[in-house]
Enzyme design. Structure first.
Site, PDB file in Angstrom:
ATOM      1  N   TYR A 164     -35.564  54.711  33.786  1.00  0.00           N
ATOM      2  CA  TYR A 164     -34.628  55.378  34.696  1.00  0.00           C
ATOM      3  C   TYR A 164     -34.676  54.741  36.087  1.00  0.00           C
ATOM      4  O   TYR A 164     -35.739  54.663  36.708  1.00  0.00           O
ATOM      5  CB  TYR A 164     -34.910  56.883  34.799  1.00  0.00           C
ATOM      6  CG  TYR A 164     -34.605  57.650  33.519  1.00  0.00           C
ATOM      7  CD1 TYR A 164     -33.907  57.045  32.461  1.00  0.00           C
ATOM      8  CD2 TYR A 164     -35.013  58.963  33.348  1.00  0.00           C
ATOM      9  CE1 TYR A 164     -33.636  57.728  31.291  1.00  0.00           C
ATOM     10  CE2 TYR A 164     -34.741  59.657  32.179  1.00  0.00           C
ATOM     11  CZ  TYR A 164     -34.054  59.031  31.153  1.00  0.00           C
ATOM     12  OH  TYR A 164     -33.787  59.713  29.995  1.00  0.00           O
ATOM     13  N   HIS A 180     -38.707  56.074  23.392  1.00  0.00           N
ATOM     14  CA  HIS A 180     -37.361  56.351  23.914  1.00  0.00           C
ATOM     15  C   HIS A 180     -36.254  56.103  22.888  1.00  0.00           C
ATOM     16  O   HIS A 180     -35.296  56.860  22.802  1.00  0.00           O
ATOM     17  CB  HIS A 180     -37.129  55.500  25.167  1.00  0.00           C
ATOM     18  CG  HIS A 180     -36.117  56.063  26.108  1.00  0.00           C
ATOM     19  ND1 HIS A 180     -36.149  55.838  27.462  1.00  0.00           N
ATOM     20  CD2 HIS A 180     -35.034  56.843  25.908  1.00  0.00           C
ATOM     21  CE1 HIS A 180     -35.130  56.454  28.039  1.00  0.00           C
ATOM     22  NE2 HIS A 180     -34.439  57.066  27.113  1.00  0.00           N
ATOM     23  N   ARG A 181     -36.388  54.989  22.156  1.00  0.00           N
ATOM     24  CA  ARG A 181     -35.432  54.690  21.080  1.00  0.00           C
ATOM     25  C   ARG A 181     -36.185  53.934  19.990  1.00  0.00           C
ATOM     26  O   ARG A 181     -37.165  53.251  20.286  1.00  0.00           O
ATOM     27  CB  ARG A 181     -34.261  53.836  21.587  1.00  0.00           C
ATOM     28  CG  ARG A 181     -33.254  54.647  22.379  1.00  0.00           C
ATOM     29  CD  ARG A 181     -31.979  53.906  22.667  1.00  0.00           C
ATOM     30  NE  ARG A 181     -31.042  54.772  23.383  1.00  0.00           N
ATOM     31  CZ  ARG A 181     -30.119  55.535  22.805  1.00  0.00           C
ATOM     32  NH1 ARG A 181     -29.970  55.523  21.489  1.00  0.00           N
ATOM     33  NH2 ARG A 181     -29.330  56.306  23.522  1.00  0.00           N
TER      34      ARG A 181
HETATM   35  N1  LIG Z   1     -33.447  60.366  25.759  1.00  0.00           N
HETATM   36  C1  LIG Z   1     -32.364  59.739  26.152  1.00  0.00           C
HETATM   37  O1  LIG Z   1     -31.973  58.694  25.600  1.00  0.00           O
HETATM   38  C2  LIG Z   1     -31.582  60.301  27.295  1.00  0.00           C
HETATM   39  C3  LIG Z   1     -30.303  59.773  27.618  1.00  0.00           C
HETATM   40  C4  LIG Z   1     -29.612  60.356  28.674  1.00  0.00           C
HETATM   41  C5  LIG Z   1     -30.172  61.431  29.395  1.00  0.00           C
HETATM   42  N2  LIG Z   1     -31.414  61.893  29.067  1.00  0.00           N
HETATM   43  C6  LIG Z   1     -32.040  63.025  29.794  1.00  0.00           C
HETATM   44  O2  LIG Z   1     -31.111  64.080  29.868  1.00  0.00           O
HETATM   45  C7  LIG Z   1     -30.969  64.484  31.215  1.00  0.00           C
HETATM   46  C8  LIG Z   1     -29.617  65.075  31.433  1.00  0.00           C
HETATM   47  O3  LIG Z   1     -28.590  64.124  31.148  1.00  0.00           O
HETATM   48  P1  LIG Z   1     -27.267  64.148  31.997  1.00  0.00           P
HETATM   49  O4  LIG Z   1     -27.557  63.905  33.421  1.00  0.00           O
HETATM   50  O5  LIG Z   1     -26.271  63.291  31.317  1.00  0.00           O
HETATM   51  O6  LIG Z   1     -26.884  65.722  31.829  1.00  0.00           O
HETATM   52  P2  LIG Z   1     -25.563  66.564  31.965  1.00  0.00           P
HETATM   53  O7  LIG Z   1     -26.011  67.884  32.498  1.00  0.00           O
HETATM   54  O8  LIG Z   1     -24.799  66.521  30.697  1.00  0.00           O
HETATM   55  O9  LIG Z   1     -24.692  65.809  33.069  1.00  0.00           O
HETATM   56  C9  LIG Z   1     -25.040  65.850  34.408  1.00  0.00           C
HETATM   57  C10 LIG Z   1     -23.878  65.306  35.198  1.00  0.00           C
HETATM   58  O10 LIG Z   1     -22.828  66.267  35.157  1.00  0.00           O
HETATM   59  C11 LIG Z   1     -22.347  66.465  36.467  1.00  0.00           C
HETATM   60  N3  LIG Z   1     -21.754  67.798  36.632  1.00  0.00           N
HETATM   61  C12 LIG Z   1     -20.474  68.018  36.939  1.00  0.00           C
HETATM   62  N4  LIG Z   1     -20.230  69.320  37.056  1.00  0.00           N
HETATM   63  C13 LIG Z   1     -21.368  69.967  36.828  1.00  0.00           C
HETATM   64  C14 LIG Z   1     -21.720  71.341  36.818  1.00  0.00           C
HETATM   65  N5  LIG Z   1     -20.855  72.323  37.057  1.00  0.00           N
HETATM   66  N6  LIG Z   1     -22.983  71.662  36.541  1.00  0.00           N
HETATM   67  C15 LIG Z   1     -23.875  70.688  36.291  1.00  0.00           C
HETATM   68  N7  LIG Z   1     -23.595  69.352  36.295  1.00  0.00           N
HETATM   69  C16 LIG Z   1     -22.329  68.998  36.566  1.00  0.00           C
HETATM   70  C17 LIG Z   1     -23.556  66.236  37.356  1.00  0.00           C
HETATM   71  O11 LIG Z   1     -23.101  65.928  38.647  1.00  0.00           O
HETATM   72  P3  LIG Z   1     -23.909  66.480  39.952  1.00  0.00           P
HETATM   73  O12 LIG Z   1     -25.189  65.728  39.976  1.00  0.00           O
HETATM   74  O13 LIG Z   1     -22.995  66.129  41.076  1.00  0.00           O
HETATM   75  O14 LIG Z   1     -24.088  67.958  39.779  1.00  0.00           O
HETATM   76  C18 LIG Z   1     -24.226  65.067  36.663  1.00  0.00           C
HETATM   77  O15 LIG Z   1     -23.637  63.840  37.071  1.00  0.00           O
HETATM   78  C19 LIG Z   1     -31.270  63.198  32.010  1.00  0.00           C
HETATM   79  O16 LIG Z   1     -31.643  63.454  33.346  1.00  0.00           O
HETATM   80  C20 LIG Z   1     -32.415  62.642  31.221  1.00  0.00           C
HETATM   81  O17 LIG Z   1     -33.621  63.295  31.578  1.00  0.00           O
HETATM   82  C21 LIG Z   1     -32.120  61.362  28.030  1.00  0.00           C
END
Ligand SMILES: NC(=O)c1ccc[n+]([C@@H]2O[C@H](COP(=O)([O-])OP(=O)(O)OC[C@H]3O[C@@H](n4cnc5c(N)ncnc54)[C@H](OP(=O)(O)O)[C@@H]3O)[C@@H](O)[C@H]2O)c1
Length: 292
Positions: A57, A128-129
Protein backbone atom coordinates in the site's frame (compact mmCIF):
# COMPACT_ATOMS: atom_id res chain seq x y z
CA UNK A 1 -40.41 -15.50 13.87
CA UNK A 2 -38.99 -12.09 12.90
CA UNK A 3 -37.93 -11.56 9.32
CA UNK A 4 -35.42 -8.88 10.34
CA UNK A 5 -31.81 -9.98 9.87
CA UNK A 6 -29.70 -9.45 12.97
CA UNK A 7 -26.11 -8.29 12.87
CA UNK A 8 -23.85 -8.99 15.88
CA UNK A 9 -21.47 -6.12 16.63
CA UNK A 10 -18.47 -8.25 17.48
CA UNK A 11 -16.56 -11.19 16.06
CA UNK A 12 -13.77 -13.47 17.18
CA UNK A 13 -10.69 -14.05 15.04
CA UNK A 14 -8.53 -16.74 16.61
CA UNK A 15 -7.64 -15.26 20.03
CA UNK A 16 -8.78 -11.73 19.09
CA UNK A 17 -12.07 -9.96 19.82
CA UNK A 18 -12.86 -7.50 17.06
CA UNK A 19 -15.70 -5.27 15.91
CA UNK A 20 -17.95 -6.24 13.02
CA UNK A 21 -16.43 -3.41 10.97
CA UNK A 22 -12.72 -3.05 10.18
CA UNK A 23 -10.67 -0.10 8.98
CA UNK A 24 -8.46 -0.32 5.88
CA UNK A 25 -5.30 1.63 5.09
CA UNK A 26 -5.01 1.11 1.33
CA UNK A 27 -5.66 4.80 0.68
CA UNK A 28 -3.63 5.87 3.74
CA UNK A 29 -0.27 6.62 2.08
CA UNK A 30 0.78 10.25 2.44
CA UNK A 31 -1.48 10.74 5.46
CA UNK A 32 -0.12 13.27 7.95
CA UNK A 33 0.11 12.20 11.58
CA UNK A 34 -2.84 14.34 12.73
CA UNK A 35 -5.04 13.00 9.92
CA UNK A 36 -3.98 9.42 10.63
CA UNK A 37 -4.94 9.94 14.28
CA UNK A 38 -8.35 11.33 13.26
CA UNK A 39 -9.09 8.42 10.89
CA UNK A 40 -8.02 5.65 13.24
CA UNK A 41 -9.74 7.44 16.12
CA UNK A 42 -12.99 7.56 14.14
CA UNK A 43 -12.64 3.86 13.32
CA UNK A 44 -12.18 2.99 17.00
CA UNK A 45 -15.25 5.09 17.87
CA UNK A 46 -17.39 2.78 15.71
CA UNK A 47 -15.76 -0.34 17.12
CA UNK A 48 -13.55 -0.95 14.08
CA UNK A 49 -10.49 -2.06 16.06
CA UNK A 50 -9.30 -4.41 13.30
CA UNK A 51 -6.82 -2.43 11.17
CA UNK A 52 -5.94 -3.73 7.72
CA UNK A 53 -2.84 -2.72 5.78
CA UNK A 54 -0.25 -4.28 3.44
CA UNK A 55 3.37 -3.88 2.42
CA UNK A 56 2.35 -2.81 -1.09
CA UNK A 57 0.00 0.00 0.00
CA UNK A 58 1.42 3.28 -1.22
CA UNK A 59 3.12 1.79 -4.27
CA UNK A 60 2.45 3.97 -7.31
CA UNK A 61 1.75 6.99 -5.10
CA UNK A 62 4.16 7.76 -2.28
CA UNK A 63 5.98 4.42 -2.40
CA UNK A 64 5.99 0.74 -1.43
CA UNK A 65 5.57 0.38 2.35
CA UNK A 66 4.36 3.97 2.80
CA UNK A 67 0.94 3.13 4.26
CA UNK A 68 2.59 0.88 6.85
CA UNK A 69 5.13 3.64 7.66
CA UNK A 70 2.36 6.16 8.32
CA UNK A 71 0.48 3.75 10.58
CA UNK A 72 3.78 2.96 12.29
CA UNK A 73 4.32 6.67 12.95
CA UNK A 74 0.96 6.76 14.68
CA UNK A 75 1.78 3.71 16.83
CA UNK A 76 5.06 5.40 17.81
CA UNK A 77 3.35 8.71 18.65
CA UNK A 78 0.40 7.19 20.59
CA UNK A 79 1.90 4.44 22.75
CA UNK A 80 -1.45 3.09 24.06
CA UNK A 81 -2.86 2.59 20.57
CA UNK A 82 -1.14 -0.67 19.65
CA UNK A 83 -2.86 -2.57 22.47
CA UNK A 84 -6.28 -1.28 21.40
CA UNK A 85 -6.13 -2.67 17.87
CA UNK A 86 -5.77 -5.97 16.07
CA UNK A 87 -3.24 -5.45 13.30
CA UNK A 88 -3.50 -7.20 9.93
CA UNK A 89 -0.89 -6.81 7.22
CA UNK A 90 -0.03 -8.67 4.05
CA UNK A 91 2.94 -9.61 1.93
CA UNK A 92 3.63 -11.26 -1.40
CA UNK A 93 2.79 -8.58 -3.97
CA UNK A 94 6.11 -7.41 -5.38
CA UNK A 95 5.96 -5.22 -8.50
CA UNK A 96 6.71 -5.89 -11.27
CA UNK A 97 6.84 -9.70 -10.68
CA UNK A 98 3.84 -9.31 -9.81
CA UNK A 99 3.85 -11.78 -6.90
CA UNK A 100 6.63 -13.34 -4.84
CA UNK A 101 5.69 -15.70 -2.05
CA UNK A 102 8.87 -17.77 -2.10
CA UNK A 103 9.68 -18.57 1.52
CA UNK A 104 12.67 -16.23 2.00
CA UNK A 105 10.81 -13.35 0.32
CA UNK A 106 7.61 -13.83 2.34
CA UNK A 107 9.60 -14.04 5.56
CA UNK A 108 11.60 -10.92 4.68
CA UNK A 109 8.38 -9.10 3.78
CA UNK A 110 6.78 -9.77 7.18
CA UNK A 111 9.95 -8.72 8.98
CA UNK A 112 10.13 -5.48 6.96
CA UNK A 113 6.46 -4.79 7.76
CA UNK A 114 7.21 -5.20 11.45
CA UNK A 115 9.90 -2.51 11.21
CA UNK A 116 7.79 -0.10 9.18
CA UNK A 117 4.84 -0.55 11.54
CA UNK A 118 7.18 -0.13 14.55
CA UNK A 119 5.52 -3.00 16.42
CA UNK A 120 6.75 -6.21 18.06
CA UNK A 121 4.30 -8.57 16.38
CA UNK A 122 1.84 -8.69 13.48
CA UNK A 123 -1.44 -10.04 14.81
CA UNK A 124 -2.63 -11.55 11.53
CA UNK A 125 -0.36 -11.89 8.49
CA UNK A 126 -2.00 -12.60 5.13
CA UNK A 127 -0.58 -13.86 1.86
CA UNK A 128 -1.87 -11.00 -0.31
CA UNK A 129 -2.45 -12.96 -3.53
CA UNK A 130 -1.65 -16.52 -4.59
CA UNK A 131 1.80 -16.81 -6.23
CA UNK A 132 1.18 -19.46 -8.86
CA UNK A 133 4.90 -20.26 -9.09
CA UNK A 134 5.36 -21.27 -5.45
CA UNK A 135 4.09 -24.50 -3.94
CA UNK A 136 1.57 -24.38 -1.12
CA UNK A 137 4.04 -26.42 0.91
CA UNK A 138 6.71 -23.70 0.59
CA UNK A 139 4.28 -20.90 1.52
CA UNK A 140 3.11 -22.93 4.52
CA UNK A 141 6.74 -23.38 5.56
CA UNK A 142 7.27 -19.62 5.57
CA UNK A 143 4.08 -18.97 7.55
CA UNK A 144 5.02 -21.70 10.04
CA UNK A 145 8.46 -20.16 10.52
CA UNK A 146 7.04 -16.65 11.05
CA UNK A 147 4.52 -17.91 13.57
CA UNK A 148 7.02 -20.08 15.44
CA UNK A 149 9.41 -17.13 15.83
CA UNK A 150 6.62 -14.82 17.04
CA UNK A 151 6.92 -12.41 14.10
CA UNK A 152 3.23 -13.04 13.46
CA UNK A 153 0.58 -14.43 15.75
CA UNK A 154 -1.96 -15.78 13.24
CA UNK A 155 -2.10 -16.13 9.47
CA UNK A 156 -4.53 -16.17 6.58
CA UNK A 157 -5.01 -15.51 2.89
CA UNK A 158 -6.41 -12.87 0.57
CA UNK A 159 -7.75 -13.38 -2.95
CA UNK A 160 -7.26 -17.16 -2.70
CA UNK A 161 -9.81 -19.50 -4.24
CA UNK A 162 -11.34 -22.07 -1.88
CA UNK A 163 -9.18 -24.78 -3.48
CA UNK A 164 -6.01 -22.72 -3.00
CA UNK A 165 -6.98 -22.02 0.61
CA UNK A 166 -7.57 -25.70 1.34
CA UNK A 167 -4.32 -26.72 -0.33
CA UNK A 168 -2.33 -24.25 1.77
CA UNK A 169 -4.10 -25.31 4.97
CA UNK A 170 -3.18 -28.93 4.22
CA UNK A 171 0.51 -28.06 4.89
CA UNK A 172 -0.08 -26.10 8.12
CA UNK A 173 -0.42 -27.76 11.51
CA UNK A 174 -2.41 -24.81 12.90
CA UNK A 175 -5.60 -23.27 11.47
CA UNK A 176 -5.58 -20.12 9.36
CA UNK A 177 -7.99 -17.54 10.77
CA UNK A 178 -8.81 -15.07 7.97
CA UNK A 179 -9.74 -15.09 4.30
CA UNK A 180 -9.94 -11.68 2.61
CA UNK A 181 -11.83 -11.63 -0.70
CA UNK A 182 -13.47 -8.69 -2.43
CA UNK A 183 -17.15 -8.74 -1.47
CA UNK A 184 -19.84 -6.12 -1.94
CA UNK A 185 -23.33 -5.82 -3.33
CA UNK A 186 -21.69 -5.37 -6.73
CA UNK A 187 -19.04 -8.12 -6.39
CA UNK A 188 -20.88 -11.17 -5.15
CA UNK A 189 -18.65 -14.02 -6.44
CA UNK A 190 -17.57 -15.00 -2.93
CA UNK A 191 -21.19 -15.91 -2.14
CA UNK A 192 -21.27 -18.46 -4.94
CA UNK A 193 -17.73 -19.73 -5.54
CA UNK A 194 -17.36 -21.51 -2.20
CA UNK A 195 -15.32 -18.79 -0.44
CA UNK A 196 -17.94 -18.03 2.20
CA UNK A 197 -18.91 -21.71 2.50
CA UNK A 198 -15.33 -22.76 3.19
CA UNK A 199 -15.07 -19.94 5.72
CA UNK A 200 -17.99 -21.40 7.65
CA UNK A 201 -16.76 -24.97 7.21
CA UNK A 202 -13.30 -24.42 8.66
CA UNK A 203 -13.85 -21.32 10.81
CA UNK A 204 -12.16 -18.60 8.75
CA UNK A 205 -13.31 -15.02 9.31
CA UNK A 206 -13.99 -13.31 5.98
CA UNK A 207 -12.80 -9.71 5.73
CA UNK A 208 -14.59 -8.02 2.81
CA UNK A 209 -12.40 -5.65 0.79
CA UNK A 210 -13.88 -2.71 -1.15
CA UNK A 211 -17.26 -3.17 0.59
CA UNK A 212 -18.63 -0.11 -1.25
CA UNK A 213 -17.13 -1.20 -4.55
CA UNK A 214 -14.23 1.19 -3.99
CA UNK A 215 -16.76 4.06 -3.83
CA UNK A 216 -18.38 3.32 -7.21
CA UNK A 217 -21.53 2.18 -5.46
CA UNK A 218 -21.99 5.63 -3.97
CA UNK A 219 -22.30 7.42 -7.31
CA UNK A 220 -24.51 5.14 -9.43
CA UNK A 221 -28.29 5.19 -9.55
CA UNK A 222 -28.96 1.72 -10.95
CA UNK A 223 -31.30 -0.93 -9.47
CA UNK A 224 -28.86 -1.88 -6.66
CA UNK A 225 -28.57 1.74 -5.56
CA UNK A 226 -32.36 2.13 -5.61
CA UNK A 227 -32.83 -0.93 -3.38
CA UNK A 228 -30.10 0.17 -0.96
CA UNK A 229 -31.48 3.71 -0.72
CA UNK A 230 -34.93 2.27 0.04
CA UNK A 231 -33.62 -0.11 2.73
CA UNK A 232 -31.26 2.46 4.24
CA UNK A 233 -33.77 5.32 4.19
CA UNK A 234 -31.33 7.20 1.96
CA UNK A 235 -28.18 5.96 3.73
CA UNK A 236 -26.83 3.80 0.91
CA UNK A 237 -23.47 3.08 2.50
CA UNK A 238 -25.05 1.86 5.74
CA UNK A 239 -27.42 -0.42 3.85
CA UNK A 240 -24.58 -1.85 1.74
CA UNK A 241 -22.49 -2.59 4.85
CA UNK A 242 -25.49 -4.09 6.69
CA UNK A 243 -26.19 -6.31 3.68
CA UNK A 244 -22.65 -7.70 3.85
CA UNK A 245 -22.68 -8.21 7.62
CA UNK A 246 -26.02 -10.04 7.48
CA UNK A 247 -24.52 -12.98 5.58
CA UNK A 248 -24.15 -15.97 7.96
CA UNK A 249 -20.40 -16.28 7.25
CA UNK A 250 -20.27 -12.89 9.05
CA UNK A 251 -17.99 -10.97 6.68
CA UNK A 252 -16.29 -7.96 8.26
CA UNK A 253 -16.47 -5.00 5.84
CA UNK A 254 -13.16 -3.12 5.68
CA UNK A 255 -14.03 0.60 5.62
CA UNK A 256 -11.84 2.40 3.11
CA UNK A 257 -12.91 6.01 3.57
CA UNK A 258 -10.29 8.62 4.43
CA UNK A 259 -12.96 10.93 5.81
CA UNK A 260 -13.46 10.64 9.60
CA UNK A 261 -17.11 11.73 9.36
CA UNK A 262 -17.84 9.00 6.81
CA UNK A 263 -15.98 6.45 8.93
CA UNK A 264 -18.12 7.42 11.93
CA UNK A 265 -21.29 7.34 9.82
CA UNK A 266 -20.68 3.65 9.06
CA UNK A 267 -21.99 2.85 12.56
CA UNK A 268 -25.49 3.40 11.14
CA UNK A 269 -25.09 0.00 9.47
CA UNK A 270 -25.75 -1.68 12.82
CA UNK A 271 -29.21 -0.08 13.01
CA UNK A 272 -30.47 -0.94 9.53
CA UNK A 273 -33.65 -3.00 9.71
CA UNK A 274 -33.32 -5.39 6.78
CA UNK A 275 -35.73 -8.23 6.13
CA UNK A 276 -34.83 -11.47 4.43
CA UNK A 277 -36.80 -10.25 1.39
CA UNK A 278 -34.84 -6.97 1.36
CA UNK A 279 -31.57 -8.91 1.38
CA UNK A 280 -32.59 -11.04 -1.57
CA UNK A 281 -33.98 -8.00 -3.40
CA UNK A 282 -30.51 -6.42 -3.28
CA UNK A 283 -28.91 -9.62 -4.54
CA UNK A 284 -31.45 -9.92 -7.36
CA UNK A 285 -30.84 -6.29 -8.34
CA UNK A 286 -27.10 -7.01 -8.39
CA UNK A 287 -27.44 -10.20 -10.43
CA UNK A 288 -29.97 -8.60 -12.76
CA UNK A 289 -32.52 -11.40 -12.43
CA UNK A 290 -34.77 -12.97 -9.78
CA UNK A 291 -33.38 -15.90 -7.82
CA UNK A 292 -34.13 -19.17 -9.63
N1 LIG B 1 -6.79 -7.75 -0.05
C1 LIG B 1 -6.84 -7.00 -1.13
O1 LIG B 1 -6.41 -7.40 -2.23
C2 LIG B 1 -7.45 -5.64 -1.02
C3 LIG B 1 -7.71 -4.88 -2.19
C4 LIG B 1 -8.30 -3.63 -2.03
C5 LIG B 1 -8.61 -3.14 -0.75
N2 LIG B 1 -8.32 -3.89 0.36
C6 LIG B 1 -8.63 -3.42 1.73
O2 LIG B 1 -9.97 -2.99 1.76
C7 LIG B 1 -10.02 -1.67 2.28
C8 LIG B 1 -11.22 -0.96 1.74
O3 LIG B 1 -11.17 -0.86 0.32
P1 LIG B 1 -11.75 0.41 -0.39
O4 LIG B 1 -11.03 1.62 0.05
O5 LIG B 1 -11.85 0.13 -1.84
O6 LIG B 1 -13.23 0.43 0.30
P2 LIG B 1 -14.62 1.07 -0.07
O7 LIG B 1 -15.23 1.43 1.24
O8 LIG B 1 -15.35 0.17 -0.99
O9 LIG B 1 -14.27 2.40 -0.89
C9 LIG B 1 -13.76 3.51 -0.25
C10 LIG B 1 -13.82 4.66 -1.22
O10 LIG B 1 -15.19 5.04 -1.37
C11 LIG B 1 -15.30 6.43 -1.24
N3 LIG B 1 -16.63 6.84 -0.76
C12 LIG B 1 -17.47 7.60 -1.46
N4 LIG B 1 -18.58 7.83 -0.77
C13 LIG B 1 -18.47 7.21 0.40
C14 LIG B 1 -19.32 7.11 1.54
N5 LIG B 1 -20.52 7.67 1.61
N6 LIG B 1 -18.89 6.39 2.57
C15 LIG B 1 -17.68 5.81 2.52
N7 LIG B 1 -16.82 5.88 1.47
C16 LIG B 1 -17.22 6.59 0.40
C17 LIG B 1 -14.18 6.81 -0.28
O11 LIG B 1 -13.89 8.17 -0.45
P3 LIG B 1 -13.50 9.10 0.83
O12 LIG B 1 -12.16 8.63 1.28
O13 LIG B 1 -13.49 10.47 0.25
O14 LIG B 1 -14.57 8.91 1.86
C18 LIG B 1 -13.07 5.89 -0.73
O15 LIG B 1 -12.37 6.46 -1.83
C19 LIG B 1 -8.66 -1.07 1.88
O16 LIG B 1 -8.30 0.04 2.67
C20 LIG B 1 -7.76 -2.24 2.13
O17 LIG B 1 -7.45 -2.34 3.52
C21 LIG B 1 -7.76 -5.13 0.24
Amino acid sequence: MSDILTVPRTRTIGPFDVGALAYGCWRFAGTKLEDARAKVGAALEVGANLLDTAAIYGFGETGFGEAEERLGDLFAADPGLRERVVLVTKGGIVPPEPYDSRAPELIASAEASLKRLKVDVIDVFLVHRPDLLVSHEEVAGALTDLRARGVVQEVGVSNFTPAQTRALQRFLDFPMVVTQPEISVTETSALFDGTLDLAQEVGLTPMAWSPLGGGALMTGDGPVAVELDRIGGGDRAAAALAWLMAHPARPIPILGSQNPDRIRAAAAAYDIQMTRRDWYAVLEASLGHPMP
